[in-house]
Design a protein around this motif. Structure first.
Motif, PDB file in Angstrom:
ATOM      1  N   PRO A 138     -23.619 -24.343 -57.738  1.00  0.00           N
ATOM      2  CA  PRO A 138     -24.311 -25.591 -57.395  1.00  0.00           C
ATOM      3  C   PRO A 138     -25.817 -25.399 -57.214  1.00  0.00           C
ATOM      4  N   MET A 139     -26.575 -26.417 -57.606  1.00  0.00           N
ATOM      5  CA  MET A 139     -28.017 -26.410 -57.370  1.00  0.00           C
ATOM      6  C   MET A 139     -28.421 -27.577 -56.476  1.00  0.00           C
ATOM      7  N   GLY A 140     -27.527 -28.563 -56.335  1.00  0.00           N
ATOM      8  CA  GLY A 140     -27.852 -29.734 -55.539  1.00  0.00           C
ATOM      9  C   GLY A 140     -26.668 -30.139 -54.684  1.00  0.00           C
ATOM     10  N   GLY A 141     -26.592 -31.431 -54.367  1.00  0.00           N
ATOM     11  CA  GLY A 141     -25.524 -31.948 -53.527  1.00  0.00           C
ATOM     12  C   GLY A 141     -24.182 -31.963 -54.230  1.00  0.00           C
ATOM     13  N   ALA A 142     -23.129 -31.976 -53.440  1.00  0.00           N
ATOM     14  CA  ALA A 142     -21.763 -32.012 -53.982  1.00  0.00           C
ATOM     15  C   ALA A 142     -21.383 -33.457 -54.285  1.00  0.00           C
ATOM     16  N   TRP A 143     -21.907 -33.973 -55.392  1.00  0.00           N
ATOM     17  CA  TRP A 143     -21.720 -35.384 -55.717  1.00  0.00           C
ATOM     18  C   TRP A 143     -20.256 -35.745 -55.928  1.00  0.00           C
ATOM     19  N   ALA A 144     -19.507 -34.862 -56.551  1.00  0.00           N
ATOM     20  CA  ALA A 144     -18.106 -35.175 -56.836  1.00  0.00           C
ATOM     21  C   ALA A 144     -17.306 -35.334 -55.554  1.00  0.00           C
ATOM     22  N   SER A 145     -17.511 -34.433 -54.600  1.00  0.00           N
ATOM     23  CA  SER A 145     -16.753 -34.494 -53.355  1.00  0.00           C
ATOM     24  C   SER A 145     -17.134 -35.707 -52.523  1.00  0.00           C
ATOM     25  N   ILE A 146     -18.378 -36.158 -52.656  1.00  0.00           N
ATOM     26  CA  ILE A 146     -18.842 -37.312 -51.885  1.00  0.00           C
ATOM     27  C   ILE A 146     -18.429 -38.626 -52.546  1.00  0.00           C
ATOM     28  N   LEU A 147     -18.701 -38.733 -53.851  1.00  0.00           N
ATOM     29  CA  LEU A 147     -18.482 -39.998 -54.549  1.00  0.00           C
ATOM     30  C   LEU A 147     -17.101 -40.116 -55.185  1.00  0.00           C
ATOM     31  N   GLY A 148     -16.394 -38.991 -55.372  1.00  0.00           N
ATOM     32  CA  GLY A 148     -15.060 -39.035 -55.960  1.00  0.00           C
ATOM     33  C   GLY A 148     -14.120 -40.007 -55.260  1.00  0.00           C
ATOM     34  N   PRO A 149     -13.974 -39.890 -53.928  1.00  0.00           N
ATOM     35  CA  PRO A 149     -13.097 -40.826 -53.216  1.00  0.00           C
ATOM     36  C   PRO A 149     -13.555 -42.284 -53.330  1.00  0.00           C
ATOM     37  N   VAL A 150     -14.874 -42.497 -53.331  1.00  0.00           N
ATOM     38  CA  VAL A 150     -15.397 -43.870 -53.448  1.00  0.00           C
ATOM     39  C   VAL A 150     -15.016 -44.467 -54.798  1.00  0.00           C
ATOM     40  N   ILE A 151     -15.161 -43.687 -55.857  1.00  0.00           N
ATOM     41  CA  ILE A 151     -14.794 -44.140 -57.196  1.00  0.00           C
ATOM     42  C   ILE A 151     -13.305 -44.434 -57.264  1.00  0.00           C
ATOM     43  N   GLY A 152     -12.504 -43.573 -56.636  1.00  0.00           N
ATOM     44  CA  GLY A 152     -11.062 -43.784 -56.620  1.00  0.00           C
ATOM     45  C   GLY A 152     -10.676 -45.082 -55.926  1.00  0.00           C
ATOM     46  N   ILE A 153     -11.306 -45.349 -54.794  1.00  0.00           N
ATOM     47  CA  ILE A 153     -11.027 -46.591 -54.056  1.00  0.00           C
ATOM     48  C   ILE A 153     -11.425 -47.808 -54.887  1.00  0.00           C
ATOM     49  N   LEU A 154     -12.583 -47.736 -55.522  1.00  0.00           N
ATOM     50  CA  LEU A 154     -13.021 -48.840 -56.387  1.00  0.00           C
ATOM     51  C   LEU A 154     -12.021 -49.087 -57.516  1.00  0.00           C
ATOM     52  N   ALA A 155     -11.486 -48.006 -58.087  1.00  0.00           N
ATOM     53  CA  ALA A 155     -10.515 -48.142 -59.175  1.00  0.00           C
ATOM     54  C   ALA A 155      -9.278 -48.894 -58.704  1.00  0.00           C
ATOM     55  N   VAL A 156      -8.793 -48.547 -57.512  1.00  0.00           N
ATOM     56  CA  VAL A 156      -7.607 -49.230 -56.974  1.00  0.00           C
ATOM     57  C   VAL A 156      -7.907 -50.700 -56.695  1.00  0.00           C
TER      58      VAL A 156
END
Length: 259
Positions: free
Chosen positions: A215-233
Motif C-alpha cells: 500500500p501507498m495510501g489509504g485502504a480504500w477497499a476496506s473502507i468503501l467496500g461495505p458501503v458499496i455492498g450496502i448500496l447494491a442491496v
C-alpha cells in the motif's frame, strides 16, 4: 440445453466446486493468510485451485449445455441507473491500483496476480451467478434467485477459516462477499452479460491483493467496500423488477403459456 436446469443440479455444482477448491488448497500447503504475500504462495495457494476449478466448471457447463443461459440474460433490466453502484466499485479498484507500490512486485508476482484475477472472476461468477443462477431460475422467482446466489456466494468464503484465516475476519468477509455478489448480479442484469461481472470481479480481487501487499495510501477497499455492498442491496430491487428469466421449457414457463 442438453440437460434442463434443476435446483439440485445447481446445488451439486456449488458443493462440488467448494469441495474441489478446499481440497486442492489444502493439498497446496499454503495458508489463506499467505496468499498474496509472494509469487510462490499466490500461484500455489490461489491460482492452482482456481485453475482446477475453471477446467471442471467449463467441462460441466459444456456437458449440461448451459453456456448461453449461464453467460447471457434473455432480457436486460429495464432500469439501467443502478449500474452506478458497480461503477463505484470499479473506481475504488482503480484507486487501489494507483495506491499500490508496484516496484515491490517482480514479474512472477505480477503474473500470479493477473492469473488470480482472471481465474477468480471466471470461476466464482460462472459457478454462482452463472450455473447456480440458471438452476435456481428453474423454480424460484428472481428475488429468491438473487438472494440465494448472493448468500451462497458469501457462505462459500467460510472455507477460508478452515484454510487458516481468522474466524472473526472470515465472518466479516462472508457478509461483504454476499453484498459484493449483489453488485456483480446488478452488472449481469443491466449489461445482459456475465462476462462484465467476471471482469469487474477479477479486477477487484487483483486490486485488493495488490494494495494489501504494497500500500501507498489509504485502504480504500476496506473502507468503501461495505458501503458499496450496502448500496447494491438498496438498489437491487430495480434490476429485479419485471424480470422473467426462467429457462425456456421450464414448468413455470410452460404453465404460463397454457390457454
Amino acid at each position: 440445453m442438453r440437460v434442463h436446469p434443476r435446483v439440485w443440479i445447481g446445488l451439486a455444482i456449488y458443493l462440488g466446486y467448494v469441495l474441489v477448491i478446499f481440497v486442492v488448497s489444502k493439498l497446496s500447503g499454503v495458508a489463506y493468510t499467505q496468499i498474496g504475500t509472494s509469487a510462490e504462495f499466490t500461484w500455489r495457494g490461489a491460482v492452482l485451485d482456481l485453475a482446477v476449478g475453471a477446467v471442471l466448471l467449463a467441462i460441466t457447463t459444456w456437458l449440461l449445455g448451459w453456456w448461453r443461459p449461464a453467460l447471457f440474460e434473455r432480457k436486460r433490466s429495464h432500469h439501467k441507473w443502478p449500474i452506478f453502484v458497480p461503477a463505484l466499485m470499479l473506481v475504488v479498484a482503480v484507486v487501489n491500483l494507483f495506491n499500490t507500490d508496484w516496484s515491490k512486485f517482480d514479474a512472477s508476482f505480477l503474473l500470479s496476480l493477473l492469473a488470480l484475477g482472471l481465474a477468480v472472476g471466471f470461476c466464482e461468477e460462472l459457478m454462482s451467478r452463472g450455473l447456480l443462477l440458471t438452476a435456481l431460475r428453474s423454480r424460484f422467482s428472481e428475488v429468491w434467485v438473487w438472494l440465494l446466489t448472493s448468500v451462497l456466494f458469501g457462505a462459500m468464503h467460510m472455507i477460508n477459516a478452515a484454510l487458516g484465516a481468522p474466524v472473526a475476519g472470515t465472518l466479516g468477509q462472508v457478509v461483504i462477499a454476499a453484498m459484493s455478489g449483489t453488485c456483480f448480479y446488478i452488472v449481469r442484469r443491466v449489461t445482459g452479460s456475465l462476462i462484465w461481472a467476471m471482469a469487474l470481479h477479477g479486477l477487484w480481487d487483483i486490486s485488493v491483493f495488490a494494495v494489501g501487499f504494497a500500500p501507498m495510501g489509504g485502504a480504500w477497499a476496506s473502507i468503501l467496500g461495505p458501503v458499496i455492498g450496502i448500496l447494491a442491496v438498496v438498489v437491487v430491487h430495480w434490476v429485479i423488477k419485471g424480470t422473467d428469466e426462467k429457462p425456456v421449457g421450464s414448468p413455470a414457463v410452460a404453465a404460463s403459456a397454457r390457454p
